[in-house]
Design an enzyme around this catalytic site. Structure first.
Site, PDB file in Angstrom:
ATOM      1  NE  ARG A   1      -6.207   0.707  -3.663  1.00 20.89           N
ATOM      2  CZ  ARG A   1      -6.018   0.856  -2.352  1.00 20.89           C
ATOM      3  NH1 ARG A   1      -6.669   0.077  -1.518  1.00 20.89           N
ATOM      4  NH2 ARG A   1      -5.165   1.727  -1.880  1.00 20.89           N
TER       5      ARG A   1
ATOM      6  CG  HIS B   1     -10.069   0.712   3.691  1.00 23.14           C
ATOM      7  ND1 HIS B   1      -9.183  -0.296   4.009  1.00 23.14           N
ATOM      8  CD2 HIS B   1      -9.888   1.669   4.625  1.00 23.14           C
ATOM      9  CE1 HIS B   1      -8.475   0.055   5.089  1.00 23.14           C
ATOM     10  NE2 HIS B   1      -8.898   1.247   5.480  1.00 23.14           N
TER      11      HIS B   1
ATOM     12  CG  HIS C   1     -33.560 -17.542  23.243  1.00 20.08           C
ATOM     13  ND1 HIS C   1     -32.628 -16.764  22.616  1.00 20.08           N
ATOM     14  CD2 HIS C   1     -34.662 -16.783  23.345  1.00 20.08           C
ATOM     15  CE1 HIS C   1     -33.162 -15.568  22.373  1.00 20.08           C
ATOM     16  NE2 HIS C   1     -34.376 -15.558  22.814  1.00 20.08           N
TER      17      HIS C   1
ATOM     18  CG  HIS D   1      -1.830   0.996   1.483  1.00 16.40           C
ATOM     19  ND1 HIS D   1      -1.603   2.085   2.281  1.00 16.40           N
ATOM     20  CD2 HIS D   1      -3.094   1.129   1.011  1.00 16.40           C
ATOM     21  CE1 HIS D   1      -2.683   2.848   2.288  1.00 16.40           C
ATOM     22  NE2 HIS D   1      -3.598   2.299   1.529  1.00 16.40           N
TER      23      HIS D   1
END
Lengths: 437, 437
Positions: free
Chosen positions: B162, B223, B325, B102
């Site tokens: 990207r 993101h 439950h 990145h």
């Protein structure tokens, strides 16, 4: 943590953003006027670890009342003798919040509950095909008849009453709308939809609330479990609509989200979400600075640690680390913060003693220390911090010692040599020890 | 926990649900074919506590590769010398996942990154008005020119690329679409949108992805930060559409969601969410039983406790407590479970020794212990459990002792007297001690 933290200047107010339909303070939003039904003392009691004494329930109820939640929901008096007693005790505390208890759709439960002095009853019945087959096995006609009988009785006693289905997102839609329409007709105050299993997503919530809104005129309550991470977003989707469409009116929460399995919409997280939708409304209505206190009470009581990544109060919620972030946040906090920590009684930290640091963040510290260094100086020290932090992270004290010593060395021109000598984080510790010796 | 737990029968398969457009396995959903960009080694390194050695990064990378994530994203080689070295080392591990790093939108960073041997570069630049003013101060024309230069260069070297903006939801929409259109035209593999501050909600994500989809033909990556609790729901909203509309294709995650502030979309929570959308696709593509392992590795490394309410692996994620439950879950687990714990290598517990217990859950235990008790017997013991559990919760051992002793007392008709004698939980402990003496 705090040793490695650098508090940013909070004086810069956010500037007006650029033109985008996706801005968070959307003028078409309709977030205001939601009510919180705080269910830590009901849903929260279903959390695996929860065992609340009467005293603890009173402490939690008061702390929630201090925040300003609209309702407190308590465990059914039919659950146990103490549960019944607790309803009476908490109803008599004289809190600002209305007191509700959550009962099965049954006359015996309703009578028991009314006798405790609560302000209202949250009536629930399971309706999904799964539940109809495996849980109580009753058909819709019977359910509707029973619901009408119980609701009529509660209303005749002057109490507020909600009727909710269970597992609403897996129930037959026609059955669901039919029963809601029937109870709306006889004047129920609120109908509730519940994602009991945590399967719903915001789009489904939007669609179901929209459809339900066209069928009933009463208030709509939402209850969302968080098994698949949508409990907050679903609550927002139920409430938040464009073009002034009013969706759900009431949202169920619990402190830290505690409840069955991994729980429901957490109070703190919901308030963070709603704050982004209408900051003034949320700030004026609720005391956001008291969220941390009630979370600590509940966490201690149920013997869990507040999650490291908890909304608002998690210890890193306002910690900024990457260099590019640190630079911007020091210039203007709103660049990377949608929540102002001060509104929640919290503090911001910008962490600078690590390998991802940037020279602008270090420069800000230089200015705070009032050192006379050029940008090139700051960049040189920043590179040294990165090199050392590849070995281990540095505390803010370490960074300060490095900056001050560099500044001192500059006086006799030995600063370049000084940096070369510092080869490991321990060298900084040694300088520090020497200085204080 | 396990002492107080009762494992349910998992043989009953869920029956077909009733008719509702809100069913979780919506036939119109288009969840399949998403790709995960696992960013624990990039975004996760921005978490306050994170300090990964090279060895730890390798261990985490391999554990994530075992799960089957599509990509691993690493910290920029420009951040520090070790960061650069780690890119090279992890690129050479021969993992199935593609390795990304990145970087800032800068030629120097791109060149440094390409030399490490990664498969692709995730290029990022800040574009919101806030960031334009306070962060890098460059205008859109300059940004676009630089983006085209960097992307063209990376493509010329044969790498996947990207291009993402930062803080996309507070950026000017026209600026945003213009730059995405420009980079799509020159053949970028993917454009990314990022909710850097955690302000976006699912509806905004849906709208932005839909708009972006009409402008670019390349893949779309999302993101999402989790400051206001929407990171998972936003990821789902970016991907999930009705009527076969293809939204985002790539989703960023990190283990336990670690990252700046309280982090991003967590890997485990996203997989739980996606599982509800398309169970078979998710089960076949990813090894869900290995989520717990990598979470433990990361939690230990960054010195945090896995949150008590963590998705899937939180210790109460599959614990059922309320009587109503427990009864249903014992008959058919899918009544209250949208996630099958076995698919995630986990186990279900039904807790019965507390004041919210119900006689059907206790009856199930009677059957497991093979005791010959009538329903009235079971109800009598259940009432006793509720009474005792108002004092303190009982372990499963306590419940068993109570049931067995009652059963024994029944032989000589003293069972009613026996129950009367048991006035506190300590009486059970005493019986237990006597039996083993």
């Amino acid at each position: 943590m705090s040793q490695n933290g650098l508090q940013a200047n909070n004086n810069n107010q956010p500037k007006e953003g650029a033109s985008s339909p996706y801005m968070s303070n959307d003028p078409n939003s309709n977030v205001a006027n939601f009510k919180i039904i705080e269910s830590t003392l009901r849903e929260g009691e279903q959390f695996a670890n929860a065992f609340f004494t009467t005293e603890k329930k009173i402490e939690i109820a008061k702390a929630l009342d201090d925040i300003g939640v609209d309702y407190l929901e308590l465990t059914s008096p039919a659950a146990s003798e103490q549960s019944r007693n607790d309803c009476t005790v908490i109803s008599n505390l004289g809190l600002k919040a209305k007191i509700l208890t959550h009962i099965r759709c049954h006359m015996d439960d309703a009578k028991l509950a009314i006798d405790t002095g609560v302000d209202g009853l949250d009536v629930v019945i399971g309706t999904s095909s799964f539940l109809r087959e495996f849980s109580h096995g009753k058909d819709m006609e019977y359910i509707t008849k029973q619901a009408i009988e119980v609701i009529t009785y509660i209303k005749s006693k002057g109490l507020e009453v909600r009727f909710s289905t269970e597992d609403s997102f897996r129930s037959d839609l026609v059955d669901l709308l039919s029963i809601y329409k029937a109870v709306d007709k006889i004047g129920v105050n609120r109908v509730g939809i519940a994602d009991t299993v945590g399967c719903a997503n915001p789009r489904q919530v939007y669609e179901l609330v929209k459809t339900l809104r066209s069928v009933v005129s009463c208030d709509i309550e939402c209850h969302f479990h968080n098994d698949t991470g949508c409990a907050i977003a679903n609550a927002y989707a139920g409430k938040f609509y464009y073009y002034y469409f009013t969706g759900a009116t009431h949202i169920d929460t619990s402190v830290l989200g505690i409840g069955e399995r991994n729980g429901i919409t957490p109070l703190g997280g919901l308030l963070a979400r709603m704050y982004t939708g209408d900051k003034e409304y949320v700030k004026n209505k609720y005391d956001l600075t008291k969220i941390r206190e009630v979370e600590n009470i509940v966490a201690e009581s149920v013997e869990v640690t507040v999650p490291f990544n908890n909304y608002i109060t998690g210890y890193c919620a306002f910690t900024h680390k990457a260099g590019i972030h640190a630079k911007a946040i020091l210039n203007n906090p709103s660049t990377y913060e949608i929540l102002n920590p001060h509104d929640f009684g919290m503090t911001r930290y910008v962490s600078i003693g690590h390998r991802l640091t940037g020279w602008n963040a270090v420069k800000n510290r230089v200015e705070q220390l009032d050192l006379d260094l050029t940008d090139d100086d700051t960049k040189a020290v920043t590179n040294k911090i990165k090199e050392l932090a590849d070995v281990r992270p540095l505390s803010l004290d370490d960074v300060d010692v490095l900056l001050r010593s560099y500044h001192q060395a500059k006086a006799d021109g030995s600063h370049t040599h000084f940096l070369k000598k510092i080869e490991t984080p321990e060298h900084i510790t040694a300088i520090s020890a020497e200085a204080t010796a």
